[in-house]
Enzyme design. Structure first.
Site, mmCIF file in Angstrom:
data_model
loop_
_atom_site.group_PDB
_atom_site.id
_atom_site.type_symbol
_atom_site.label_atom_id
_atom_site.label_comp_id
_atom_site.label_asym_id
_atom_site.label_seq_id
_atom_site.Cartn_x
_atom_site.Cartn_y
_atom_site.Cartn_z
ATOM 1 N N ARG A 33 0.968 -1.218 0.117
ATOM 2 C CA ARG A 33 -0.079 0.063 0.045
ATOM 3 C C ARG A 33 0.843 1.223 0.137
ATOM 4 O O ARG A 33 0.201 2.450 -0.510
ATOM 5 C CB ARG A 33 -0.876 -0.162 1.120
ATOM 6 N N ILE A 59 -7.184 7.529 -1.331
ATOM 7 C CA ILE A 59 -6.884 6.204 -1.471
ATOM 8 C C ILE A 59 -7.725 5.536 -0.185
ATOM 9 O O ILE A 59 -7.555 6.041 0.900
ATOM 10 C CB ILE A 59 -5.680 5.662 -1.242
ATOM 11 N N SER A 60 -8.586 4.796 -0.397
ATOM 12 C CA SER A 60 -9.704 4.281 0.553
ATOM 13 C C SER A 60 -9.162 3.540 1.817
ATOM 14 O O SER A 60 -8.007 2.870 1.769
ATOM 15 C CB SER A 60 -10.772 3.188 -0.270
ATOM 16 N N GLN A 61 -9.944 3.669 2.655
ATOM 17 C CA GLN A 61 -9.426 2.704 3.954
ATOM 18 C C GLN A 61 -9.339 1.242 3.640
ATOM 19 O O GLN A 61 -10.286 0.631 2.979
ATOM 20 C CB GLN A 61 -10.870 2.998 5.014
ATOM 21 N N SER A 220 -12.532 7.901 -3.938
ATOM 22 C CA SER A 220 -11.552 6.855 -3.300
ATOM 23 C C SER A 220 -11.479 5.768 -4.106
ATOM 24 O O SER A 220 -12.343 4.994 -4.714
ATOM 25 C CB SER A 220 -11.754 6.586 -1.848
#
Length: 221
Positions: A33, A59-61, A220
């Site tokens: 990530r 950028i998403s959780q 996101s």
């Protein structure tokens, strides 16, 4: 704390919060990530939180990425359409789980950067397109799975549901306005579509018009 320690802590948090698919967890572990996160946020790359990227996007959780991926019920022979490439992180996760990923992004600079990351990771089963995600990718339809990473209003775009194969699954956030946004799983059967509400979520709208220089809404992926 080392990267490996942060990674282990994240995976444990995902398990505690309902991510039970071992293949999804393995993909989260294998995809770095930190490669998708700007330098200024490297210390948070393995935290369970959404982070800013270029053009006002995020950028998403990881939990949302993992849960939406799990909800697709993937297998390694499937062809998947993703709407909203963003940083490329979600597509990279999908690429470890399915035969081929087709991903569409509205903002060309984001797509260019995502493509560089795919090349660096040698993810050769991802095909990209710059364009209007609400139209899907008709030339490659039907898709066994479709994942949308922006809220589609009260109903999924018809162009996307039309590209879902019989027996196929779409996962998409729906709602907005006065309605609570929820991640929804849509299945195409021989007789039509079924809809299953999964959990509440907050995404920005799925947009169909070309972006202008002053219109760069957050999304996101």
């Amino acid at each position: 704390m080392t990267v490996n320690a942060r990674k282990i802590r994240l995976l444990m948090a995902l398990r505690r919060n309902g991510v039970t698919d071992t293949q999804v967890l393995a993909a989260i572990e294998r995809i770095p990530r930190d490669l998708f996160v700007p330098d200024a946020f490297q210390d948070q790359a393995w935290e369970d939180t959404a982070l800013p990227i270029d053009l006002g996007q995020t950028i998403s959780q990881p939990l949302i990425v993992a849960l939406m991926t799990q909800a697709l019920e993937l297998s390694d022979r499937q062809k998947v359409l993703e709407i909203g490439t963003g940083s490329g992180y979600q597509a990279a996760i999908l690429s470890r789980l399915v035969r081929r990923v087709y991903t569409v992004e509205r903002l060309k600079p984001l797509l260019d950067e995502a493509e560089k990351r795919f090349q660096a990771l040698r993810l050769h089963n991802i095909t990209t397109r710059h364009g209007d995600g609400t139209k899907g990718w008709p030339e490659q339809a039907p898709f066994e799975r479709i994942l949308v990473t922006a809220a589609g209003g009260p109903d999924a775009p018809k162009d996307l549901t039309d590209q879902l194969a019989v027996g196929g699954v779409m996962v998409i956030p729906l709602g907005g306005g006065y309605r609570e946004e929820r991640v929804v799983r849509i299945r195409r059967t021989e007789t039509g579509l079924t809809r299953e509400d999964l959990w509440p979520v907050r995404f920005v709208p799925l947009l169909s018009d070309p972006p202008s220089e002053t219109d760069q809404p957050a999304r996101s992926a």
